[in-house]
Design a protein around this motif. Structure first.
Motif, PDB file in Angstrom:
ATOM      1  N   ALA A  45       0.917  -1.242  -0.021  1.00 13.76           N
ATOM      2  CA  ALA A  45       0.030   0.118  -0.088  1.00 13.76           C
ATOM      3  C   ALA A  45       0.958   1.307  -0.072  1.00 13.76           C
ATOM      4  O   ALA A  45       0.558   2.203  -0.612  1.00 13.76           O
ATOM      5  CB  ALA A  45      -0.989  -0.228   1.145  1.00 13.76           C
ATOM      6  N   ALA A  46       1.863   1.324   0.768  1.00 12.46           N
ATOM      7  CA  ALA A  46       2.828   2.339   0.927  1.00 12.46           C
ATOM      8  C   ALA A  46       3.371   2.713  -0.736  1.00 12.46           C
ATOM      9  O   ALA A  46       3.618   3.565  -1.037  1.00 12.46           O
ATOM     10  CB  ALA A  46       3.998   2.144   1.670  1.00 12.46           C
ATOM     11  N   VAL A  47       3.826   1.432  -1.274  1.00 12.00           N
ATOM     12  CA  VAL A  47       4.307   1.838  -2.570  1.00 12.00           C
ATOM     13  C   VAL A  47       3.283   2.270  -3.685  1.00 12.00           C
ATOM     14  O   VAL A  47       3.661   3.129  -4.565  1.00 12.00           O
ATOM     15  CB  VAL A  47       4.952   0.293  -3.330  1.00 12.00           C
ATOM     16  CG1 VAL A  47       5.307   0.295  -4.779  1.00 12.00           C
ATOM     17  CG2 VAL A  47       6.090  -0.294  -2.468  1.00 12.00           C
ATOM     18  N   ALA A  48       2.231   1.838  -3.557  1.00 13.62           N
ATOM     19  CA  ALA A  48       1.025   2.077  -4.335  1.00 13.62           C
ATOM     20  C   ALA A  48       0.673   3.563  -4.338  1.00 13.62           C
ATOM     21  O   ALA A  48       0.350   4.195  -5.060  1.00 13.62           O
ATOM     22  CB  ALA A  48      -0.170   1.326  -4.028  1.00 13.62           C
ATOM     23  N   ARG A  49       0.494   3.983  -2.870  1.00 10.79           N
ATOM     24  CA  ARG A  49       0.438   5.430  -2.488  1.00 10.79           C
ATOM     25  C   ARG A  49       1.672   6.195  -3.312  1.00 10.79           C
ATOM     26  O   ARG A  49       1.295   7.293  -3.701  1.00 10.79           O
ATOM     27  CB  ARG A  49       0.573   5.661  -0.840  1.00 10.79           C
ATOM     28  CG  ARG A  49      -1.105   5.442  -0.480  1.00 10.79           C
ATOM     29  CD  ARG A  49      -0.765   6.014   1.248  1.00 10.79           C
ATOM     30  NE  ARG A  49       0.146   5.317   1.958  1.00 10.79           N
ATOM     31  CZ  ARG A  49      -0.359   4.082   2.649  1.00 10.79           C
ATOM     32  NH1 ARG A  49      -1.379   3.788   2.467  1.00 10.79           N
ATOM     33  NH2 ARG A  49       0.647   3.600   3.469  1.00 10.79           N
ATOM     34  N   LYS A  50       2.810   5.830  -3.078  1.00 13.76           N
ATOM     35  CA  LYS A  50       4.105   6.844  -3.660  1.00 13.76           C
ATOM     36  C   LYS A  50       3.802   6.681  -5.246  1.00 13.76           C
ATOM     37  O   LYS A  50       3.905   7.927  -5.774  1.00 13.76           O
ATOM     38  CB  LYS A  50       5.289   6.012  -3.327  1.00 13.76           C
ATOM     39  CG  LYS A  50       5.786   6.311  -1.950  1.00 13.76           C
ATOM     40  CD  LYS A  50       7.161   6.069  -1.635  1.00 13.76           C
ATOM     41  CE  LYS A  50       7.479   6.330  -0.143  1.00 13.76           C
ATOM     42  NZ  LYS A  50       8.965   6.689  -0.163  1.00 13.76           N
ATOM     43  N   ILE A  51       3.340   5.507  -5.851  1.00  8.68           N
ATOM     44  CA  ILE A  51       3.124   5.611  -7.343  1.00  8.68           C
ATOM     45  C   ILE A  51       1.923   6.813  -7.528  1.00  8.68           C
ATOM     46  O   ILE A  51       2.221   7.428  -8.563  1.00  8.68           O
ATOM     47  CB  ILE A  51       2.718   4.359  -7.865  1.00  8.68           C
ATOM     48  CG1 ILE A  51       4.166   3.477  -7.722  1.00  8.68           C
ATOM     49  CG2 ILE A  51       2.416   4.400  -9.300  1.00  8.68           C
ATOM     50  CD1 ILE A  51       3.887   1.976  -8.126  1.00  8.68           C
ATOM     51  N   LEU A  52       0.860   6.554  -6.914  1.00  7.18           N
ATOM     52  CA  LEU A  52      -0.249   7.332  -7.017  1.00  7.18           C
ATOM     53  C   LEU A  52       0.019   8.944  -6.950  1.00  7.18           C
ATOM     54  O   LEU A  52      -0.631   9.733  -7.627  1.00  7.18           O
ATOM     55  CB  LEU A  52      -1.365   7.042  -6.389  1.00  7.18           C
ATOM     56  CG  LEU A  52      -2.150   5.464  -6.614  1.00  7.18           C
ATOM     57  CD1 LEU A  52      -3.174   5.200  -5.899  1.00  7.18           C
ATOM     58  CD2 LEU A  52      -2.766   5.724  -8.133  1.00  7.18           C
ATOM     59  N   SER A  53       0.845   9.330  -6.175  1.00  5.63           N
ATOM     60  CA  SER A  53       1.027  10.671  -5.658  1.00  5.63           C
ATOM     61  C   SER A  53       2.297  10.976  -6.619  1.00  5.63           C
ATOM     62  O   SER A  53       2.514  12.381  -6.258  1.00  5.63           O
ATOM     63  CB  SER A  53       1.371  10.734  -4.163  1.00  5.63           C
ATOM     64  OG  SER A  53       2.780   9.953  -3.845  1.00  5.63           O
TER      65      SER A  53
END
Length: 119
Positions: A42-50
């Protein structure tokens, strides 16, 4: 493990986002998580999305023997430094001056023997 408390309400993660991904995408995210030292996918996905950068770390196994050798050299240098400090302290604490005279005579003799003045 709990999240850090956020003082700014704009930085608070207050909305849930549930997504489905393929097995291939999940494996890619898992590899990114392992290489980036993030705690979760989820942290990786948040960084990708942001649009934030994801720092990837690579451990070169071929450098392990070199690093071990450098650690041993560092340990030896530290021991040498401790010995020099002990000798210097002993030399400077000598009240009678006998050891200072001994060291001065030896250093003068050594300089004389190593110089070009010796016949």
């Amino acid at each position: 493990m709990t999240r850090k408390k956020v003082n700014d309400p704009e930085d608070l993660l207050s909305r849930n986002l549930i997504i489905r991904v393929t097995e291939n995408t999940y494996n890619q995210l898992e590899e990114l998580r392992k290489d980036s030292k993030n705690l979760s996918i989820a942290a990786v996905a948040r960084k990708i999305l942001s649009g934030q950068k994801i720092n990837l770390y690579h451990h070169d196994v071929s450098l392990n023997p070199v690093m071990e050798e450098l650690a041993l050299i560092r340990k030896e240098l530290k021991a040498i430094g401790v010995n020099i400090n002990q000798i210097t302290r002993s030399f400077n604490q000598d009240r009678t001056g006998t050891s200072r005279a001994y060291w001065n005579c030896n250093s003068i003799l050594e300089v004389f023997l190593l110089s070009d003045y010796f016949f």
